[in-house]
Design a protein around this motif. Structure first.
Motif, PDB file in Angstrom:
ATOM      1  N   SER A 156      13.001  -0.806   1.605  1.00  0.00           N
ATOM      2  CA  SER A 156      11.663  -1.151   1.201  1.00  0.00           C
ATOM      3  C   SER A 156      11.932  -0.572  -0.175  1.00  0.00           C
ATOM      4  CB  SER A 156      10.202  -1.362   2.088  1.00  0.00           C
ATOM      5  OG  SER A 156      10.849  -2.666   2.931  1.00  0.00           O
ATOM      6  N   ASP A 158       8.500  -1.239  -3.551  1.00  0.00           N
ATOM      7  CA  ASP A 158       8.636  -2.370  -4.050  1.00  0.00           C
ATOM      8  C   ASP A 158       7.033  -2.050  -4.997  1.00  0.00           C
ATOM      9  OD1 ASP A 158       9.868  -4.521  -2.826  1.00  0.00           O
ATOM     10  OD2 ASP A 158       8.920  -4.198  -0.588  1.00  0.00           O
ATOM     11  N   SER A 183      13.216  -1.964  -8.337  1.00  0.00           N
ATOM     12  CA  SER A 183      13.143  -1.571  -6.898  1.00  0.00           C
ATOM     13  C   SER A 183      14.782  -2.494  -6.238  1.00  0.00           C
ATOM     14  CB  SER A 183      12.304  -2.340  -6.449  1.00  0.00           C
ATOM     15  OG  SER A 183      11.334  -1.631  -6.798  1.00  0.00           O
ATOM     16  N   ARG A 371      -0.138   5.450  10.032  1.00  0.00           N
ATOM     17  CA  ARG A 371       0.408   3.729   9.108  1.00  0.00           C
ATOM     18  C   ARG A 371      -0.615   2.724   9.208  1.00  0.00           C
ATOM     19  NH1 ARG A 371       6.601   1.617   9.377  1.00  0.00           N
ATOM     20  NH2 ARG A 371       6.375  -0.731   8.672  1.00  0.00           N
ATOM     21  N   GLY A 375      -1.299   4.093   5.620  1.00  0.00           N
ATOM     22  CA  GLY A 375      -0.593   3.489   5.542  1.00  0.00           C
ATOM     23  C   GLY A 375       0.877   4.522   4.909  1.00  0.00           C
ATOM     24  N   TYR A 411       7.680   6.282   5.716  1.00  0.00           N
ATOM     25  CA  TYR A 411       7.245   4.908   5.181  1.00  0.00           C
ATOM     26  C   TYR A 411       5.692   5.432   4.647  1.00  0.00           C
ATOM     27  CZ  TYR A 411       4.470   0.953   6.259  1.00  0.00           C
ATOM     28  OH  TYR A 411       4.199  -0.238   5.813  1.00  0.00           O
ATOM     29  N   ASN A 413       2.533   2.816   2.443  1.00  0.00           N
ATOM     30  CA  ASN A 413       2.229   1.294   2.152  1.00  0.00           C
ATOM     31  C   ASN A 413       0.602   1.618   1.538  1.00  0.00           C
ATOM     32  OD1 ASN A 413       1.739  -0.890   1.285  1.00  0.00           O
ATOM     33  ND2 ASN A 413       2.506  -1.865   3.715  1.00  0.00           N
ATOM     34  N   ARG A 414       0.424   1.608   0.173  1.00  0.00           N
ATOM     35  CA  ARG A 414      -0.838   1.802  -0.424  1.00  0.00           C
ATOM     36  C   ARG A 414      -1.578   1.077  -1.505  1.00  0.00           C
ATOM     37  NH1 ARG A 414      -3.843   2.340   2.504  1.00  0.00           N
ATOM     38  NH2 ARG A 414      -5.506   4.158   1.174  1.00  0.00           N
ATOM     39  N   ASP A 415      -2.705   0.744  -2.064  1.00  0.00           N
ATOM     40  CA  ASP A 415      -2.569   0.456  -3.593  1.00  0.00           C
ATOM     41  C   ASP A 415      -4.105   1.594  -4.179  1.00  0.00           C
ATOM     42  OD1 ASP A 415      -2.153  -1.839  -2.712  1.00  0.00           O
ATOM     43  OD2 ASP A 415      -4.146  -2.564  -2.304  1.00  0.00           O
ATOM     44  N   SER A 431       0.105  -1.723  -6.690  1.00  0.00           N
ATOM     45  CA  SER A 431       0.504  -1.343  -4.983  1.00  0.00           C
ATOM     46  C   SER A 431       2.029  -1.055  -4.633  1.00  0.00           C
ATOM     47  CB  SER A 431       0.812  -2.249  -3.883  1.00  0.00           C
ATOM     48  OG  SER A 431       1.558  -3.535  -4.691  1.00  0.00           O
ATOM     49  N   LYS A 433       4.840   0.300  -2.029  1.00  0.00           N
ATOM     50  CA  LYS A 433       5.196   0.446  -0.881  1.00  0.00           C
ATOM     51  C   LYS A 433       6.895   1.026  -0.281  1.00  0.00           C
ATOM     52  CE  LYS A 433       6.503  -2.904   3.508  1.00  0.00           C
ATOM     53  NZ  LYS A 433       7.259  -4.429   3.937  1.00  0.00           N
ATOM     54  N   GLU A 435      10.258   2.556   2.267  1.00  0.00           N
ATOM     55  CA  GLU A 435      10.178   2.309   3.332  1.00  0.00           C
ATOM     56  C   GLU A 435      11.798   3.277   4.098  1.00  0.00           C
ATOM     57  OE1 GLU A 435       9.770   0.819   8.426  1.00  0.00           O
ATOM     58  OE2 GLU A 435       9.522  -0.865   6.516  1.00  0.00           O
TER      59      GLU A 435
END
Length: 497
Positions: A156, A158, A183, A371, A375, A411, A413-415, A431, A433, A435
């Protein structure tokens, strides 16, 4: 942003195809070592061009030598489990640059079977007792060649601008389309990066060293450059369109404030544009590899010799460079021990001449798993390598070749929210993301080792930076007439689009 940068290890796109060929029209000759019986390549064999000089065959069995340097010399090839072979340049040519080695037959085990097999713990005890006698890192000048190869596989990747209080919706959609295209392009790419340099590493002791870089190169696809700096620059160029770089910002992620007054006009957001290495970084890399190859302090190899942590098993005996060698396997005895592998130990000196290691079972290195809370997840799940040693003129054992491979799963995944430090308090939220898996292979070849005087070490002035040359495709002539590691097929295939 700094944490994102530390996790993102992105690399150069590998494309196209070039045939592996032997260069007989240049001063360098390239040959291949194979097993006499099954014709498989022989990796990590020592090719000596002098008493204390030479190269190592790569993982595909290939090696290169300067034909001018060896024109009137004998070349000695040796590898654990094979009969050593001595030949000259004319013989190599007659063999069509393919050299086969025969297995070294060992009848000694029959004697030990009928009498008494060697005891692994006793052998390891003698190895520990002779460490100071067999190894020495003080006041040495190592002529080295370094190759770093980085790989990345993104599952991932993004980026999305979610909100910009002072930006029209159509502009946000346009920016997100560009970020999404970037991406997808990276995820679909087979990403790889190559970096080489040659120089001298001088050591005062295990803690103090200096590095002189004589030449450095990189393989770069400028159109599809997915190095860490390039990806960051491309993403930032899209996002910073909607941030006023003359102002400072608060940065929040969830309920956490991670920056109170970030300036987007500082050096962290500007590329230098210079093609140069920071020599202190290169020294840290090579010094660490050398330090871990020596049996000092808390090095990996010193830990492996701790009988409180590891169990040892006698496996076999064989010949390495015509020297009788014990083969001892090891695995963890206690939970905090992590590695398994084999030790190759010379019978006469009880010096370790080769080490293979890797993580045992599901054991791993550093791990962070937040996680669900933050995240973030990171686990170092690959650590393996090989150390090969040879005896120098002082009957001490020095590293000839080091290979170290590290791999990780990451990994994020944060805003993130940028808030202007102005009365208007304009906001931009996006955001992230990420991985994937990353892997880094480091190789260090020692082409010559000398003992130096303290005065020589003191007189060397280490520079701050070293320029490097970039290439769009692999060129065999880049390291022509140099003692280096022969590139693998994956490097010879590299060509930018």
């Amino acid at each position: 942003m700094n944490y994102i940068k530390s996790l993102l290890k992105t690399f150069i796109l590998l494309t196209a195809f070039l045939c592996i060929t032997t260069s007989i029209n240049s001063q360098n000759i390239t040959a291949k070592l194979i097993d006499h019986s099954n014709k498989t390549p022989i990796p990590h064999a020592t090719i000596k061009t002098g008493k204390h000089s030479g190269v190592i065959s790569n993982e595909e069995g290939y090696f290169s030598l300067n034909s001018t340097d060896i024109n009137d010399k004998l070349i000695t090839i040796s590898c654990m489990g094979y009969q050593s072979k001595t030949l000259n340049l004319e013989t190599i040519k007659k063999l069509n640059y393919i050299i086969s080695l025969k297995e070294a037959l060992n009848t000694l085990n029959e004697v030990y079977i009928s009498n008494k097999r060697p005891n692994a713990d006793s052998i390891i005890a003698r190895v520990r007792a002779k460490l100071d006698e067999n190894y020495d890192i003080n006041l040495k000048k190592y002529s080295i060649f370094y190759r770093g190869t980085d790989y990345s596989n993104f599952k991932s990747l993004d980026f999305e601008i979610e909100k910009a209080s002072h930006v029209k919706s159509k502009n946000i959609r346009r920016a997100n389309y560009s970020l999404d295209s970037l991406s997808k392009h990276i995820r679909m790419s087979n990403i790889i990066d190559f970096s080489d340099f040659k120089g001298e590493l001088l050591t005062l002791n295990g803690d103090s060293s200096k590095l002189v870089v004589n030449k450095a190169t990189k393989l770069v696809d400028h159109k599809n450059d997915f190095s860490i700096d390039a990806v960051q620059e491309k993403a930032q160029s899209l996002i910073l369109k909607y941030l006023d770089t003359t102002k400072t910002y608060k940065i929040k992620t969830g309920i956490f404030k991670i920056e109170d007054s970030l300036s987007l006009d500082d050096e962290n957001f500007k590329g230098t544009g210079k093609q140069e290495h920071n020599i202190s970084d290169l020294k840290s890399i090579t010094g660490s590899l050398l330090g871990h190859s020596m049996f000092v302090g808390n090095s990996l190899l010193k830990t492996i010799l701790d009988p409180k942590l590891y169990d040892y098993t006698y496996e076999d005996m064989g010949y390495n460079n015509n020297e009788l060698t014990y083969i001892i396997s090891y695995k963890p005895r206690k939970g905090k021990a992590k590695y398994t592998g084999k030790l190759f130990i010379a019978d006469e000196s009880y010096a370790i001449t080769k080490v293979d290691y890797k993580y045992y079972g599901s054991r791993h290195g550093e791990k962070l798993n937040l996680r669900f809370l933050l995240g973030v997840k990171f686990i170092q799940n690959v650590s393996e390598g090989t150390y090969i040693y040879e005896k120098n003129s002082e009957n001490k054992y020095q590293p000839k070749y080091i290979k170290n491979i590290m791999g990780s799963y990451f990994y994020l995944n944060r805003d993130l929210k940028f808030i202007e430090n102005t009365p208007e308090k304009n906001k931009v939220g996006f955001s992230i993301k990420i991985e994937g898996d990353s892997r880094n292979k480091e190789e260090l070849l020692f082409t010559n080792i000398e003992t130096i005087a303290l005065e020589n070490f003191a007189n060397i002035e280490q520079k701050k930076v070293a320029p490097y040359e970039t290439y769009k495709a692999f060129e065999k002539s880049t390291w022509q007439n140099e003692e280096v590691l022969e590139p693998l097929k994956e490097m010879k295939q590299f060509r930018s689009q």
